[in-house]
Every structure is written in structure tokens, then in C-alpha cells.
Design an enzyme around this catalytic site. Structure first.
Site, PDB file in Angstrom:
ATOM      1  N   LEU A   1       0.819  -1.216   0.000  1.00  0.00           N
ATOM      2  CA  LEU A   1       0.000   0.000   0.000  1.00  0.00           C
ATOM      3  C   LEU A   1       0.855   1.270   0.000  1.00  0.00           C
ATOM      4  O   LEU A   1       1.858   1.356   0.711  1.00  0.00           O
ATOM      5  CB  LEU A   1      -0.909   0.011   1.228  1.00  0.00           C
ATOM      6  CG  LEU A   1      -1.894  -1.164   1.335  1.00  0.00           C
ATOM      7  CD1 LEU A   1      -2.793  -0.997   2.570  1.00  0.00           C
ATOM      8  CD2 LEU A   1      -2.751  -1.322   0.077  1.00  0.00           C
TER       9      LEU A   1
ATOM     10  N   GLY B   1      -1.406   6.361  -2.943  1.00  0.00           N
ATOM     11  CA  GLY B   1      -2.481   6.236  -3.938  1.00  0.00           C
ATOM     12  C   GLY B   1      -3.593   5.359  -3.392  1.00  0.00           C
ATOM     13  O   GLY B   1      -4.780   5.718  -3.428  1.00  0.00           O
ATOM     14  N   HIS B   2      -3.211   4.193  -2.853  1.00  0.00           N
ATOM     15  CA  HIS B   2      -4.209   3.301  -2.247  1.00  0.00           C
ATOM     16  C   HIS B   2      -4.912   4.004  -1.083  1.00  0.00           C
ATOM     17  O   HIS B   2      -6.123   3.863  -0.890  1.00  0.00           O
ATOM     18  CB  HIS B   2      -3.548   2.031  -1.702  1.00  0.00           C
ATOM     19  CG  HIS B   2      -2.852   1.187  -2.733  1.00  0.00           C
ATOM     20  ND1 HIS B   2      -1.499   0.948  -2.712  1.00  0.00           N
ATOM     21  CD2 HIS B   2      -3.329   0.536  -3.809  1.00  0.00           C
ATOM     22  CE1 HIS B   2      -1.175   0.167  -3.732  1.00  0.00           C
ATOM     23  NE2 HIS B   2      -2.261  -0.101  -4.416  1.00  0.00           N
TER      24      HIS B   2
ATOM     25  N   GLN C   1      -4.235 -12.452 -13.258  1.00  0.00           N
ATOM     26  CA  GLN C   1      -4.083 -11.238 -14.072  1.00  0.00           C
ATOM     27  C   GLN C   1      -2.635 -10.975 -14.481  1.00  0.00           C
ATOM     28  O   GLN C   1      -2.344  -9.985 -15.148  1.00  0.00           O
ATOM     29  CB  GLN C   1      -4.694 -10.021 -13.385  1.00  0.00           C
ATOM     30  CG  GLN C   1      -3.913  -9.503 -12.189  1.00  0.00           C
ATOM     31  CD  GLN C   1      -4.695  -8.448 -11.446  1.00  0.00           C
ATOM     32  OE1 GLN C   1      -5.719  -8.736 -10.838  1.00  0.00           O
ATOM     33  NE2 GLN C   1      -4.224  -7.202 -11.485  1.00  0.00           N
TER      34      GLN C   1
ATOM     35  N   GLN D   1      -7.742   6.305 -11.070  1.00  0.00           N
ATOM     36  CA  GLN D   1      -7.580   6.669 -12.489  1.00  0.00           C
ATOM     37  C   GLN D   1      -6.237   6.184 -13.039  1.00  0.00           C
ATOM     38  O   GLN D   1      -6.072   6.021 -14.239  1.00  0.00           O
ATOM     39  CB  GLN D   1      -7.695   8.184 -12.682  1.00  0.00           C
ATOM     40  CG  GLN D   1      -7.701   8.574 -14.157  1.00  0.00           C
ATOM     41  CD  GLN D   1      -7.519  10.050 -14.400  1.00  0.00           C
ATOM     42  OE1 GLN D   1      -8.151  10.869 -13.726  1.00  0.00           O
ATOM     43  NE2 GLN D   1      -6.659  10.397 -15.338  1.00  0.00           N
TER      44      GLN D   1
ATOM     45  N   ASP E   1      -5.094   3.383 -13.241  1.00  0.00           N
ATOM     46  CA  ASP E   1      -5.362   2.251 -14.133  1.00  0.00           C
ATOM     47  C   ASP E   1      -6.651   2.558 -14.898  1.00  0.00           C
ATOM     48  O   ASP E   1      -7.699   1.950 -14.669  1.00  0.00           O
ATOM     49  CB  ASP E   1      -5.464   0.968 -13.315  1.00  0.00           C
ATOM     50  CG  ASP E   1      -4.160   0.669 -12.608  1.00  0.00           C
ATOM     51  OD1 ASP E   1      -3.276   0.087 -13.234  1.00  0.00           O
ATOM     52  OD2 ASP E   1      -4.009   1.065 -11.432  1.00  0.00           O
TER      53      ASP E   1
ATOM     54  N   VAL F   1      -2.521   9.723  -7.628  1.00  0.00           N
ATOM     55  CA  VAL F   1      -1.655  10.399  -6.656  1.00  0.00           C
ATOM     56  C   VAL F   1      -0.212  10.283  -7.152  1.00  0.00           C
ATOM     57  O   VAL F   1       0.217   9.208  -7.590  1.00  0.00           O
ATOM     58  CB  VAL F   1      -1.799   9.762  -5.252  1.00  0.00           C
ATOM     59  CG1 VAL F   1      -0.835  10.404  -4.264  1.00  0.00           C
ATOM     60  CG2 VAL F   1      -3.242   9.887  -4.768  1.00  0.00           C
TER      61      VAL F   1
ATOM     62  N   SER G   1       3.265   3.887  -7.571  1.00  0.00           N
ATOM     63  CA  SER G   1       2.975   2.518  -7.996  1.00  0.00           C
ATOM     64  C   SER G   1       3.815   1.570  -7.156  1.00  0.00           C
ATOM     65  O   SER G   1       4.965   1.880  -6.826  1.00  0.00           O
ATOM     66  CB  SER G   1       3.346   2.343  -9.473  1.00  0.00           C
ATOM     67  OG  SER G   1       3.419   0.971  -9.791  1.00  0.00           O
TER      68      SER G   1
HETATM   69  P1  AMP Z   1      -3.039  -2.190  -7.343  1.00  0.00           P
HETATM   70  O1  AMP Z   1      -2.685  -2.508  -5.941  1.00  0.00           O
HETATM   71  O2  AMP Z   1      -1.891  -1.717  -8.169  1.00  0.00           O
HETATM   72  O3  AMP Z   1      -3.833  -3.295  -8.010  1.00  0.00           O
HETATM   73  O4  AMP Z   1      -4.026  -0.942  -7.286  1.00  0.00           O
HETATM   74  C1  AMP Z   1      -5.174  -0.967  -6.506  1.00  0.00           C
HETATM   75  C2  AMP Z   1      -5.975   0.270  -6.774  1.00  0.00           C
HETATM   76  O5  AMP Z   1      -5.205   1.413  -6.438  1.00  0.00           O
HETATM   77  C3  AMP Z   1      -6.403   0.429  -8.236  1.00  0.00           C
HETATM   78  O6  AMP Z   1      -7.724   0.944  -8.306  1.00  0.00           O
HETATM   79  C4  AMP Z   1      -5.401   1.427  -8.748  1.00  0.00           C
HETATM   80  O7  AMP Z   1      -5.864   2.176  -9.853  1.00  0.00           O
HETATM   81  C5  AMP Z   1      -5.215   2.304  -7.531  1.00  0.00           C
HETATM   82  N1  AMP Z   1      -3.962   3.051  -7.607  1.00  0.00           N
HETATM   83  C6  AMP Z   1      -2.726   2.554  -7.879  1.00  0.00           C
HETATM   84  N2  AMP Z   1      -1.819   3.550  -7.927  1.00  0.00           N
HETATM   85  C7  AMP Z   1      -2.504   4.696  -7.691  1.00  0.00           C
HETATM   86  C8  AMP Z   1      -2.135   6.087  -7.617  1.00  0.00           C
HETATM   87  N3  AMP Z   1      -0.872   6.478  -7.798  1.00  0.00           N
HETATM   88  N4  AMP Z   1      -3.101   6.983  -7.360  1.00  0.00           N
HETATM   89  C9  AMP Z   1      -4.399   6.600  -7.167  1.00  0.00           C
HETATM   90  N5  AMP Z   1      -4.802   5.312  -7.223  1.00  0.00           N
HETATM   91  C10 AMP Z   1      -3.868   4.374  -7.485  1.00  0.00           C
END
Ligand code: AMP
Length: 285
Positions: free
Chosen positions: A33, A36-37, A61, A148, A150, A176, A185
Site C-alpha cells: 500500500l 495512492g491506495h 491477471q 484513475q 489504471d 496520486v 505505484s
Molecule cells: P493495485 O494494488 O496496483 O492493483 O491498485 C489498486 C488500486 O489502487 C487500483 O484501483 C489502482 O488504480 C489504484 N492506484 C494505484 N496507484 C494509484 C495512484 N498512484 N493513485 C491513485 N490510485 C492508485
């Protein structure tokens, strides 16, 4: 904060909360986490009575040769961070609980999954839509929050929810970024120090496109030319695609007179890290 590892136990808890008149927001994640999360978790708390963060590194995936095995899994830290930010429930199922032996069923969204990310990751979105459906079935959320960052994933899940009449409200939050523009990321951890210095250029290119668009430029050819010329300034990453597409069809546009997604994917040369970023012009996702 509760930590739930079992699908049936999650479903039972969801049922109990809903029968008490409470609403539930779900933030699906693969863990590791970052801020962004956490922005999605904040939105979840604003939307509903209970915020659930799911943490599941979904094997289906990832394609062959992708980073499933080495994807970061700092589970104890994730739990502590989520709890500090007001998460009520962590749902972290085991793969064998999510995918029964001999499972044969998946959820497939057609056309828009074949473009952009889907072109180089052919099975990726089938894994995403299947796991998101499973998470929805386990949690039974009123709202689900996505980033956004993704953007294609957002559009694919919106399509799925509309097509299958899934009773959930989707909420999309902005990307973010680090101070230098790099989108947060979990995969940024793979970058070498030199790559880390170079990759803010990804967002710099997108900002250049925004500036030209705001100045009145509407030709996709001109905007993509400007974007690519920014990326030519570095040898640290190679561009996989730069596209300007209509957000409804994901088909390329020549002229920007609708809401468009400007999407970029690239791979760094040394650590072979794949990074994506985007902006939306002329509307919202
Ligand atoms: P992930 O853990 O990469 O599968 O992402 C989980 C959720 O967090 C998804 O909806 C992503 O789009 C979102 N997410 C990932 N990176 C960011 C970020 N930098 N800003 C906002 N949301 C994010």
C-alpha cells in the site's frame, strides 16, 4: 480492524453489516500500500459506514514471465498502514480459497480489453474482471473505489458493472503522484536510482500534452508528436505505446472533440520495470 482470510467469513460479515443497515465500501488492491491506495481508502470512508481494503495478488491477471512471483507482499506493514488510516476490515483471501481446484469460469469483457494494455497483456483483463467479480461477491459492497492510474481497468469494470447489472456504485479517484510527477505505484520499488531520476519524464510528457490542449490544440497527431518528442530525451525507458483514444470505445481519435484518454506504457531498460500513466482530456472517466 478485522483481518479476514476466508471468502465465506467475509460474506458472512458483509451480510451481518448490511442487515444492520450499514453500507460497505470496497477498495480492491494487490497490497504494498502507498498513498495512492490510501486516497482510495479515504474516499471509501467518506462514501460508506465501513471501509474494506482487499489485499490479493491475483495470479490470473499476471501473464507468463510477468512479476507475479516477485510482486512485493509486505502484509504486516500493509495491515498497520491501513489500520492507521481508518480501514475497518482487511480482506486477504488465499489463492486456493479464491480459485477452487479445477475452476472453469471467468468473466470476459470483449472489445475494450483487447486494446492498449490488452494488446500486450492478452489475458490480463480477464483476470481482473474475474477477480473483481469474486471480490464483489465476497464483500457485497455498496461502493467500490478505483484509481484513475489504471484508467483502462476503470473503463473495463464500468462496462462489466453496466453489462451484468452488478449492484455496486463505482467511484474513481485521481492519480496520486510524487512531487516530481511520477505516479505512485508498487512497481516503482523495482526502479534503479538512475531510472528513478528519469521516469518523471513520463508525466512531464503528459503535462506537455495538457498544456497544448489547453492552448487549443486538438490534433492527435500534433499532441502525440509532442509527447513522443519529450520521451526521446531519455534512454532510460522505451515507450511501448502512446495513444489518444475515445474513452467509450478505446479507439484512437484523430481530432479531440470528445472525452479522450491519453495513455502511455513504457518499460525501463535496466530493471525492465513496466510503468503506465495517463491523463483524461475533455471530461472525466
Ligand atoms: P493495485 O494494488 O496496483 O492493483 O491498485 C489498486 C488500486 O489502487 C487500483 O484501483 C489502482 O488504480 C489504484 N492506484 C494505484 N496507484 C494509484 C495512484 N498512484 N493513485 C491513485 N490510485 C492508485
Amino acid at each position: 480492524m478485522k483481518i479476514i482470510r476466508d471468502v465465506d467469513a467475509m460474506r458472512e460479515l458483509g451480510r451481518t453489516l448490511r442487515s444492520g443497515g450499514k453500507t460497505i465500501a470496497l477498495v480492491p488492491t494487490m497490497g504494498a500500500l502507498h498513498k495512492g491506495h490510501l486516497s482510495l481508502l479515504t474516499a471509501a470512508r467518506q462514501q460508506c459506514d465501513y471501509a474494506v481494503v482487499s489485499i490479493f495478488v491475483n495470479p490470473t491477471q499476471f501473464g507468463l514471465g510477468e512479476d507475479f512471483e516477485c510482486y512485493p507482499r509486505p502484509f504486516a506493514r500493509d495491515c498497520a498502514v491501513a489500520e492507521r488510516h481508518g480501514c475497518d476490515i482487511i480482506f486477504a483471501p488465499e489463492a486456493k480459497n479464491m480459485y477452487p481446484k479445477d475452476y472453469q469460469t471467468s468473466v470476459i469483457v470483449k472489445n475494450i480489453t483487447q486494446k492498449l494494455e490488452g494488446a500486450s497483456r492478452p489475458e490480463h483483463f480477464e483476470g481482473v474482471t474475474t477477480v473483481v467479480t469474486k471480490l464483489f461477491n465476497a464483500v457485497g459492497p455498496d461502493a467500490a473505489i478505483f484509481g484513475q492510474k489504471d484508467a483502462q481497468q476503470v473503463l473495463v469494470i464500468k462496462r462489466m458493472v453496466a453489462d451484468l447489472n452488478v449492484p455496486v456504485r463505482l467511484v474513481v479517484r485521481p492519480t496520486v503522484r510524487e512531487d516530481d510527477g511520477l505516479a505512485l505505484s508498487s512497481r516503482n520499488a523495482y526502479l534503479t536510482a538512475d531510472e528513478r531520476r528519469a521516469v518523471p519524464l513520463i508525466h512531464a510528457g503528459l503535462s506537455r500534452v495538457t498544456a497544448l490542449y489547453e492552448g487549443g490544440e486538438r490534433s492527435a497527431l500534433v499532441l502525440l508528436g509532442a509527447l513522443r518528442s519529450v520521451y526521446e530525451r531519455t534512454k532510460a525507458f522505451k515507450v511501448e505505446y502512446t495513444s489518444i483514444v475515445d474513452t467509450r470505445t478505446l479507439n484512437p481519435v484523430d481530432y479531440l472533440d470528445s472525452t479522450v484518454l491519453v495513455a502511455v506504457a513504457c518499460r525501463t531498460v535496466t530493471s525492465r520495470t513496466r510503468l503506465i500513466d495517463n491523463i483524461v482530456l475533455g471530461g472525466l472517466l
